[in-house]
Design an enzyme around this catalytic site. Structure first.
Site: not given
Length: 730
Positions: A424, A620, A422, A624, A573-574
Site C-alpha cells: 500500500t 513508506d 511494501d 515499515d 503487506t498487512g
C-alpha cells in the site's frame, strides 16, 4: 568535529595538528600555516562562517550549517575560498615559471644542451642558487608545509613525498654550490615545482566542477519574496525574514521561495531541478508547492508553511551533505593503500639511492633517481580516486530524486539480490480506484456504464464514489447532473439520470432484493480482494464495477526492469491474502507475504535474509520503519511518513518505484568508477616506480624528476576526469 576557521577544513578535535586560544575559545587547525594566518589577524576569521568540507586533501563547498538563506551565502563563501585557493596555486605557478626561465638560461647543463655556453660568467652558480631558493620557498611552500603537517600528524602521504623530494634536491644542490664536489640540478628542481603547482592548479579546477552539488542546490532559492500584506500591499522581503503563515505572490517564471500551499491562482510548476520530476505539475488552490521549484505561466499566491531549515530543499541539502561525509568502505581501502604506497615510495627511494651509489654512479645521479621515485609515486591520484566519485554520484542522485543518507548502504545496493516492496502506497496508489468494468447489456458500453455510475456518485462522499469519479475524470468521461438523489444506507445510492432511475448498489442489495447476476467474470472479482458494485438502470443490472487499491503504472515497469537485472521481487503487506495474491499475480512477483502485522515485518525480512540473500526493503509507512532498519538497504518512498524516511538509507523523492532500479544502476556504475580509479591510481605505480628508479637506464630510457611530476599530475587529472564521466543510467 571542529572546523579550521582559516581554510574551512573539518578536523578531529583529538587529532588536530595545531590549536590556539582566542577570547577564551579554542580553535583547531589542520596546519601550522592556518594557525599562523589566524594568529596574525584572528578577527578576520572569527567573524566568518566556515563552509567547506575536506575531500581527499582538497577543500570543498559544504553548506551543512544554517538555513536556506544561509546555505546560499555559505555556498558562495565556500566557493569563493576554494576559488581563492585555485588562484593561489595559479599565481604561484606563473611567478615560479617566470623565475624558472633565467634558472634554465644560466644552468650549465641546459646551456650545453642548447649551445649557449657563452652565457656563462663568474658567479652564475650563485645567481641560479638565489633564484632557485625563491622558487623552492615560494613555489614549494604548499608542499613544505604539507610535509610538516603530515609528519606531525604521523600520517605521511603525498605532501611528505613531494616535500622530501624537493628538499633533498635543494639541499644537495645548495651544498654543491658552496663547495661539495658534485653536480647541481636546480633547473630540475625548479621545473619539478612548476609542474607540481600546475598539476595542483588543474586538478583543483577539475575537483571544483566535481563537487558542486550543494552549491547548485542552494542556488535554486531566490534572494527575496513578494509578501502580500493584510492591506493587499506587496512588500519584497529577504528570504531569511519569511515566517510561517506569510502569503507570498509568485509571478510567472519566478522561483518559489519556500514550501507552502497555493491559496490563490492556478499555474504549472516545474520541479525538475528539485525533485527530478520531468513533467510540469498543475497547481491550484489547496495544492502544495516546494521551495526552489519554478513557477510557470500563471501568478499564484502561496501561504508559507515551512521556512528555513524546515523546507524540503534545506533537508535535501542536509542529506546530500551527510551522504558526502559518511564513511565509505572503498574509501577506507583507498586510504590504507595510500599509507602503504607512501611507505613503499620512501623505501623504494632509499633503496634506489643505495643501489646506484653502490654501483659507483655519481651521487648526484643517485639523488636524482631517488627524487624521481618519490615524486612519481605520490599517492595523489589515490587520495582523490574515491572522494571525487562520491561527490559526483551524490550530485547525480540528488538531481534524479534519489537522496542517499548512508553511503555504505548505497554501496551495498550494487549487490542486492532481492527487493521486498511494501504494497500500500508503494506498489499501489494507496487509494481506491476502478480496476475492472463488466458490462451485462449489449446496448451499454463501458464508457456509458462508468458515466451513469459517476453521475449518481457525484453527490456522494463515500470512498467508492470518489474512486468512480476519479476513474471517469482520468478517462475523460463526462457525467450528468443527477436528479432526486437518494442514499441507500449501507447498500449504495440512486438518482435519476437522463430520465432513467440509475442505482449503484452493493452485492448485498442484490441478494436482499433477489436479483440474480450470472456473469462468471463478476464472481471472480471478490476472490481477488476487490470491492464490486453493480450499476442498475430502471431496476435491471446493466453492469458491474470493481474497485481496489490500484496498482501504480510505474510498478509493472519497475518489477520488470529489476527482474531483468537478476533481482528477485517480493511483496510484504498487512492486507488480506486475496488482495496480495491479485497484486502479486498482476506484477509477476517472485514471492509475497500477506496478513503480516507491523511488528512481524522486520522478522520477515530477517527470515528472507536467512536464505543468504542481500535484501533491499522499500516502504513508506510507520509500520515499515523496523523492516527498513533491518534490511541491508532501506529505501523509503519520499511521500511516506517521517519515521520511515528517518529509518531509511535512501529516499525516493518522487515516490516512483522505478527509481529503485535507478539506485541499483547508479550504485553499480559508482562502484565501477571507484574500481577504475583505484586500478589506475595503484596500477600506474607498478610501472612508474621501476622506470623512475632507472631499471631501463642501460637501454637509454631515463625519467627526469620533471617528467615524473608530469606523469604523476597526469594520473591525478585522469582520475578526476574519469570521476566526472559517471552518468546515471536510464
Amino acid at each position: 568535529m571542529a572546523i579550521d576557521p582559516v581554510c574551512g577544513m573539518e578536523v578531529d578535535e583529538k587529532t588536530a595538528k595545531h590549536t590556539t586560544t582566542h577570547e577564551d575559545k579554542t580553535y583547531y587547525f589542520c596546519s601550522g600555516g592556518c594557525k599562523s594566518r589566524f594568529e596574525s589577524n584572528p578577527e578576520q576569521y572569527v567573524s566568518k562562517p566556515s563552509a567547506e568540507v575536506h575531500i581527499g586533501h582538497m577543500h570543498h563547498t559544504d553548506m551543512h550549517h544554517g538555513e536556506h538563506e544561509g546555505h546560499a551565502a555559505h555556498g558562495r563563501a565556500g566557493h569563493d575560498r576554494h576559488a581563492m585557493m585555485v588562484e593561489d596555486f595559479k599565481k604561484r605557478f606563473w611567478i615560479s615559471l617566470i623565475v624558472t626561465a633565467p634558472i634554465l638560461l644560466f644552468s650549465h647543463m641546459v646551456q650545453m644542451f642548447i649551445g649557449l655556453e657563452q652565457l656563462q660568467f663568474n658567479g652564475d652558480n650563485y645567481v641560479v642558487f638565489v633564484l632557485s631558493s625563491f622558487v623552492f620557498f615560494y613555489g614549494g611552500w604548499p608542499f613544505l608545509t604539507g610535509l610538516v603537517d603530515e609528519l606531525k600528524g604521523k600520517q605521511p602521504g603525498m605532501m611528505t613525498l613531494i616535500g622530501l623530494a624537493v628538499t633533498v634536491a635543494y639541499v644537495y644542490s645548495s651544498v654543491v654550490v658552496f663547495g661539495l664536489k658534485g653536480e647541481v640540478f636546480f633547473w630540475e628542481l625548479a621545473t619539478l615545482i612548476d609542474i607540481m603547482l600546475l598539476g595542483h592548479w588543474i586538478e583543483m579546477r577539475s575537483v571544483m566542477g566535481a563537487s558542486r552539488a550543494l552549491e547548485e542546490l542552494a542556488r535554486l532559492m531566490p534572494s527575496e519574496a513578494h509578501v502580500v500584506q493584510p492591506d493587499g500591499v506587496i512588500v519584497d522581503v529577504p528570504l531569511e525574514q519569511l515566517k510561517h503563515g506569510d502569503k507570498v505572490l509568485i509571478k510567472p517564471g519566478e522561483k518559489i521561495p519556500a514550501d507552502g500551499t497555493v491559496i490563490k491562482g492556478e499555474s504549472t510548476v516545474n520541479e525538475a531541478l528539485v525533485t527530478g520530476e520531468s513533467r510540469p505539475l498543475e497547481k491550484k488552490p489547496g495544492d502544495r508547492v516546494i521551495g526552489g521549484a519554478i513557477n510557470g505561466e500563471g501568478a499564484i499566491t502561496v501561504e508559507m508553511q515551512k521556512t528555513g531549515k524546515e523546507t524540503y530543499l534545506s533537508q535535501v541539502i542536509e542529506l546530500v551533505h551527510q551522504a558526502q561525509e559518511s564513511r565509505s568502505k572503498t574509501q577506507d581501502l583507498a586510504n590504507r593503500a595510500a599509507v602503504w604506497l607512501t611507505g613503499i615510495s620512501i623505501t623504494a627511494g632509499a633503496i634506489t639511492l643505495a643501489v646506484w651509489a653502490s654501483m659507483g654512479e655519481p651521487f648526484a645521479f643517485a639523488i636524482e633517481r631517488t627524487v624521481t621515485v618519490m615524486v612519481i609515486t605520490c599517492p595523489h591520484a589515490l587520495g582523490l580516486a574515491i572522494p571525487l566519485v562520491v561527490a559526483v554520484s551524490t550530485a547525480i542522485s540528488a538531481r534524479n530524486g534519489l537522496l542517499i543518507r548512508n553511503r555504505v548502504a548505497f554501496e551495498r545496493a550494487r549487490n542486492l539480490q532481492t527487493i521486498v516492496f511494501d504494497k500500500t502506497g508503494t506498489l499501489t496508489e494507496g487509494q481506491f480506484g476502478v480496476t475492472d468494468i463488466v458490462v451485462f447489456d449489449r446496448n451499454v458500453s463501458e464508457k456509458d456504464l462508468l458515466s451513469m455510475a459517476a453521475s449518481v456518485e457525484s453527490r456522494s462522499e463515500h470512498f467508492i464514489a470518489k474512486g468512480i469519479l476519479e476513474a471517469a475524470k482520468q478517462r475523460g468521461i463526462s457525467f450528468r447532473e443527477p436528479q432526486n438523489f437518494k442514499s441507500i444506507p449501507g447498500k449504495g445510492a440512486e438518482a435519476v439520470v437522463d430520465s432513467r432511475m440509475v442505482s449503484v448498489v452493493s452485492p448485498g442489495y442484490l441478494a436482499e432484493n433477489h436479483i440474480m447476476v450470472s456473469a462468471n467474470q463478476v464472481n471472480e472479482l471478490p476472490a481477488q480482494g476487490k470491492t464490486v458494485v453493480f450499476v442498475m438502470s430502471e431496476g435491471k443490472p446493466v453492469g458491474a464495477i470493481a474497485l481496489a487499491d490500484t496498482i501504480r503504472a510505474e510498478s509493472r515497469e519497475a518489477v520488470k526492469q529489476l527482474k531483468e537485472t537478476g533481482i528477485k521481487c517480493m511483496m510484504l503487506t498487512g492486507d488480506n491474502k486475496e488482495v496480495a495474491t491479485w497484486v502479486a499475480k498482476e506484477l509477476d512477483l517472485d514471492d509475497y507475504f500477506a496478513e503480516v502485522l507491523p511488528h512481524q515485518k522486520s522478522e520477515k525480512i530477517k527470515e528472507i535474509q536467512s536464505r543468504g540473500l542481500t535484501i533491499g526493503m522499500v516502504g513508506d509507512g510507520v509500520n515499515d520503519a523496523p523492516a527498513l532498519a533491518v534490511a541491508d538497504v532501506g529505501i523509503a518512498i519520499g511521500a511516506g511518513t517521517d519515521v520511515a524516511i528517518e529509518t531509511a538509507d535512501i529516499i525516493l523523492v518522487r515516490s516512483d518505484p522505478r527509481d529503485v532500479v535507478g539506485i541499483v544502476k547508479l550504485a553499480r556504475a559508482t562502484y565501477g568508477k571507484m574500481v577504475q580509479n583505484l586500478w589506475w591510481a595503484t596500477g600506474y605505480n607498478a610501472l612508474a616506480i621501476p622506470l623512475a628508479a632507472g631499471v631501463l637506464y642501460s637501454l637509454g630510457i631515463l625519467l627526469s624528476p620533471a617528467l615524473g611530476a608530469v606523469l604523476m599530475s597526469l594520473s591525478t587529472v585522469i582520475v578526476a576526469i574519469n570521476a566526472r564521466l559517471l552518468r546515471m543510467e536510464k
